[in-house]
Design a protein around this motif. Structure first.
Motif, PDB file in Angstrom:
ATOM      1  N   SER A   7       0.825  -1.200   0.000  1.00  0.00           N
ATOM      2  CA  SER A   7       0.000   0.000   0.000  1.00  0.00           C
ATOM      3  C   SER A   7       0.864   1.257   0.000  1.00  0.00           C
ATOM      4  N   ALA A   8       0.315   2.326  -0.596  1.00  0.00           N
ATOM      5  CA  ALA A   8       1.019   3.609  -0.587  1.00  0.00           C
ATOM      6  C   ALA A   8       0.894   4.311   0.765  1.00  0.00           C
ATOM      7  N   LEU A   9       0.042   3.800   1.657  1.00  0.00           N
ATOM      8  CA  LEU A   9      -0.099   4.359   3.000  1.00  0.00           C
ATOM      9  C   LEU A   9       0.809   3.612   3.959  1.00  0.00           C
ATOM     10  N   SER A  10       1.596   4.356   4.717  1.00  0.00           N
ATOM     11  CA  SER A  10       2.530   3.738   5.653  1.00  0.00           C
ATOM     12  C   SER A  10       2.394   4.376   7.027  1.00  0.00           C
ATOM     13  N   LEU A  11       2.243   3.510   8.047  1.00  0.00           N
ATOM     14  CA  LEU A  11       2.168   3.946   9.442  1.00  0.00           C
ATOM     15  C   LEU A  11       3.262   3.219  10.224  1.00  0.00           C
ATOM     16  N   PRO A  12       4.481   3.718  10.208  1.00  0.00           N
ATOM     17  CA  PRO A  12       5.580   3.026  10.902  1.00  0.00           C
ATOM     18  C   PRO A  12       5.309   2.931  12.406  1.00  0.00           C
ATOM     19  N   TRP A  13       5.471   1.746  12.953  1.00  0.00           N
ATOM     20  CA  TRP A  13       5.160   1.565  14.364  1.00  0.00           C
ATOM     21  C   TRP A  13       6.028   2.442  15.245  1.00  0.00           C
ATOM     22  N   ARG A  14       7.274   2.654  14.850  1.00  0.00           N
ATOM     23  CA  ARG A  14       8.171   3.478  15.675  1.00  0.00           C
ATOM     24  C   ARG A  14       7.757   4.950  15.678  1.00  0.00           C
ATOM     25  N   ALA A  15       6.846   5.329  14.778  1.00  0.00           N
ATOM     26  CA  ALA A  15       6.346   6.701  14.739  1.00  0.00           C
ATOM     27  C   ALA A  15       4.908   6.790  15.235  1.00  0.00           C
ATOM     28  N   ALA A  16       4.447   5.745  15.946  1.00  0.00           N
ATOM     29  CA  ALA A  16       3.048   5.720  16.400  1.00  0.00           C
ATOM     30  C   ALA A  16       2.713   6.889  17.311  1.00  0.00           C
ATOM     31  N   GLY A  17       3.698   7.381  18.046  1.00  0.00           N
ATOM     32  CA  GLY A  17       3.453   8.528  18.909  1.00  0.00           C
ATOM     33  C   GLY A  17       3.049   9.769  18.149  1.00  0.00           C
ATOM     34  N   ALA A  18       3.417   9.809  16.859  1.00  0.00           N
ATOM     35  CA  ALA A  18       3.028  10.947  16.021  1.00  0.00           C
ATOM     36  C   ALA A  18       1.711  10.689  15.311  1.00  0.00           C
ATOM     37  N   TRP A  19       1.570   9.486  14.701  1.00  0.00           N
ATOM     38  CA  TRP A  19       0.397   9.292  13.845  1.00  0.00           C
ATOM     39  C   TRP A  19      -0.859   8.820  14.579  1.00  0.00           C
ATOM     40  N   ARG A  40      -1.904   2.162  -8.342  1.00  0.00           N
ATOM     41  CA  ARG A  40      -0.579   2.115  -7.703  1.00  0.00           C
ATOM     42  C   ARG A  40      -0.268   3.380  -6.911  1.00  0.00           C
ATOM     43  N   SER A  41      -1.244   4.298  -6.837  1.00  0.00           N
ATOM     44  CA  SER A  41      -1.077   5.563  -6.105  1.00  0.00           C
ATOM     45  C   SER A  41       0.205   6.276  -6.523  1.00  0.00           C
ATOM     46  N   MET A  42       0.431   6.346  -7.813  1.00  0.00           N
ATOM     47  CA  MET A  42       1.658   6.929  -8.349  1.00  0.00           C
ATOM     48  C   MET A  42       1.318   7.924  -9.456  1.00  0.00           C
ATOM     49  N   ILE A  43       1.995   9.056  -9.461  1.00  0.00           N
ATOM     50  CA  ILE A  43       1.855  10.025 -10.531  1.00  0.00           C
ATOM     51  C   ILE A  43       3.222  10.220 -11.185  1.00  0.00           C
ATOM     52  N   PHE A  97       3.360   7.694  -2.197  1.00  0.00           N
ATOM     53  CA  PHE A  97       3.412   7.379  -0.774  1.00  0.00           C
ATOM     54  C   PHE A  97       2.887   8.470   0.145  1.00  0.00           C
ATOM     55  N   VAL A  98       2.202   7.983   1.157  1.00  0.00           N
ATOM     56  CA  VAL A  98       1.740   8.774   2.292  1.00  0.00           C
ATOM     57  C   VAL A  98       2.277   8.056   3.516  1.00  0.00           C
ATOM     58  N   GLU A  99       3.294   8.632   4.132  1.00  0.00           N
ATOM     59  CA  GLU A  99       3.943   8.021   5.292  1.00  0.00           C
ATOM     60  C   GLU A  99       3.842   8.997   6.454  1.00  0.00           C
ATOM     61  N   PHE A 100       3.078   8.634   7.468  1.00  0.00           N
ATOM     62  CA  PHE A 100       2.896   9.501   8.625  1.00  0.00           C
ATOM     63  C   PHE A 100       3.997   9.235   9.643  1.00  0.00           C
ATOM     64  N   ALA A 101       4.772  10.263   9.947  1.00  0.00           N
ATOM     65  CA  ALA A 101       5.885  10.110  10.876  1.00  0.00           C
ATOM     66  C   ALA A 101       6.294  11.485  11.377  1.00  0.00           C
ATOM     67  N   THR A 102       7.478  11.575  11.924  1.00  0.00           N
ATOM     68  CA  THR A 102       8.063  12.852  12.316  1.00  0.00           C
ATOM     69  C   THR A 102       8.993  13.315  11.200  1.00  0.00           C
ATOM     70  N   PRO A 103       9.316  14.605  11.127  1.00  0.00           N
ATOM     71  CA  PRO A 103      10.166  15.087  10.036  1.00  0.00           C
ATOM     72  C   PRO A 103      11.528  14.417   9.968  1.00  0.00           C
ATOM     73  N   ASP A 104      12.077  14.038  11.136  1.00  0.00           N
ATOM     74  CA  ASP A 104      13.425  13.466  11.157  1.00  0.00           C
ATOM     75  C   ASP A 104      13.428  11.940  11.186  1.00  0.00           C
ATOM     76  N   PHE A 105      12.282  11.321  10.991  1.00  0.00           N
ATOM     77  CA  PHE A 105      12.211   9.863  10.966  1.00  0.00           C
ATOM     78  C   PHE A 105      13.021   9.358   9.762  1.00  0.00           C
ATOM     79  N   PRO A 106      13.807   8.277   9.925  1.00  0.00           N
ATOM     80  CA  PRO A 106      14.658   7.815   8.805  1.00  0.00           C
ATOM     81  C   PRO A 106      13.836   7.450   7.575  1.00  0.00           C
TER      82      PRO A 106
END
Length: 427
Positions: free
Chosen positions: A87-99, A304-307, A320-329
């Motif tokens: 999926s083009a949506l990403s919710l990284p577990w290590r960034a759960a405090g943000a998303w 494919r959620s791609m342009i 891609f839509v990845e919810f995280a913090t600005p400095d997340f790797p």
């Protein structure tokens, strides 16, 4: 009015001394609008490498997007996205405090009544976007920076085409129209991949910019020619005993405009505002190859959620839509998946491509923050434009110029007031 006469007029009619925090599309267009109104303007922006979302996006002037992404449809599709590894949506577990708190606020904003209000507000803003772009490129003396050829939306399967075409054609967007592709357009799309799309639409009223690099250069040149100053440094803000905002080490400014994208959150929160904004990160690959036809409008591969957009300096595939913090790797798997999509579609894209990742500044209701601080008398703001920063930059700039001049803005700015997140029912 030629440049020399314009410069003399501006220099003789200076009014306020204004600082703008941020040199992305919002900051630069606002600076130019204020300079043209006769103000003195200084931009503070340390992004000399142009890595901000303003310069890494798909270049799409998306006037068809009048519905906030915080919607019932988004909530309904969430389980499917979370179960799809590609999926083009990403919710990284290590960034759960943000998303996680952001997602809860988004769910509230997606309730039918709130969504309807958001759609009306966004439509009022988007409705002036294309004309504002026309005015901007004319002001810059480079009308060919704006290409108004619409774009394609294509699907891989018959079922997704049936559903997707019905959804787009049913959308009541006063800013755009949609039609099935012609036989000739189908042939052109087929030549890109070697096979006909399962379905495709042409959006007739959208556009794109020809080059991010040329746009940035033209804006900066116009700002400097109009007497604007550019400080390639971050700004440190403080509030004095009279409740006015100042920039440390740079004297007094009558007005300060916060337009620093994702960087606006820590600065505004330092000044006492509530800004529940998240870094909605996007990824792209950029190829200098020119095998993609120069005249082909942007193509959205919706399954494919791609342009993919052709620019003067090459070809860009964005996703891609990845919810995280600005400095997340950054996640290298995102670029790998983009390459898989490009290869699977057999597109004329020279791989591996140059990698980029940047953060869209996104608020939970997917509406921007545009207005004047209720706590600090000389502080104004224009940020949080999520996927629509490029689209809405020039029209937001015009609104900011009206607001700072004490005029009634051309549209109601109440839905974009940052104070909406300080109310009891806000997240």
């Amino acid at each position: 009015m030629d440049d020399r006469i314009r410069y003399i007029f501006i220099m003789q009619n200076r009014n306020e001394n204004i600082a703008i925090i941020g040199g992305g599309i919002l900051g630069m267009t606002t600076a130019l609008a204020l300079l043209d109104a006769g103000h003195r303007v200084t931009i503070f922006d340390p992004d000399e490498a142009l890595q901000a979302a303003s310069w890494g996006n798909a270049g799409h002037i998306a006037v068809e997007q009048v519905e906030p992404i915080a919607s019932p449809a988004t909530l309904a599709s969430l389980p499917r996205h979370l179960l799809d590894r590609n999926s083009a949506l990403s919710l990284p577990w290590r960034a759960a405090g943000a998303w996680l708190p952001f997602g809860m606020a988004l769910a509230r904003a997606a309730r039918p009544a709130a969504f309807a209000q958001g759609r009306a507000a966004l439509t009022s803003l988007v409705s002036g976007a294309m004309q504002a772009w026309v005015d901007l490129v004319e002001r810059l003396g480079e009308p060919d920076l704006l290409i108004r050829e619409g774009h394609y939306i294509v699907w891989d399967t018959a079922e997704s085409a049936r559903l997707g075409m019905a959804r787009w054609q049913a959308m009541q967007a006063p800013t755009a129209s949609f039609r099935p592709v012609t036989a000739q357009e189908t042939e052109e799309l087929t030549r890109l991949t070697g096979r006909a799309p399962a379905g495709a639409l042409r959006t007739m009223d959208s556009g794109q910019i020809a080059s991010h690099t040329r746009l940035h250069a033209a804006l900066k040149r116009a700002i400097l020619q109009a007497g604007g100053l550019w400080k390639a440094e971050a700004a440190s803000l403080q509030v004095d005993s009279k409740g006015l905002c100042h920039i440390t080490g740079h004297g007094a400014f009558s007005h300060v405009v916060m337009a620093a994208g994702i960087g606006s959150r820590p600065l505004m929160e330092h000044l006492g505002h509530r800004v529940p904004m998240i870094a909605e990160r996007g990824y792209h690959l950029h190829s200098s190859g020119t095998r993609w036809p120069q005249t082909m409008p942007p193509v959205v591969f919706e399954d494919r959620s791609m342009i993919v957009t052709r620019f003067e300096d090459g070809l860009r595939a964005s996703s891609f839509v990845e919810f995280a913090t600005p400095d997340f790797p950054a996640d290298p798997r995102k670029w790998a998946l983009l390459r898989q999509h490009l290869a699977a579609l057999d597109l004329p894209f020279d791989l591996p491509g140059k990698e980029w990742m940047g953060a869209r500044p996104t608020l939970p209701d997917y509406l921007p923050a545009i207005g004047r601080s209720r706590q600090i008398g000389n502080l104004f703001y224009a940020f949080g434009h999520n996927h629509l920063g490029l689209t809405l930059g020039p029209v937001t700039a015009a609104l900011m110029a009206e607001l700072i001049a004490g005029q009634t803005p051309r549209i109601d700015l109440a839905p974009f007031d940052l104070a909406r997140f300080s109310r009891k029912d806000a997240a």
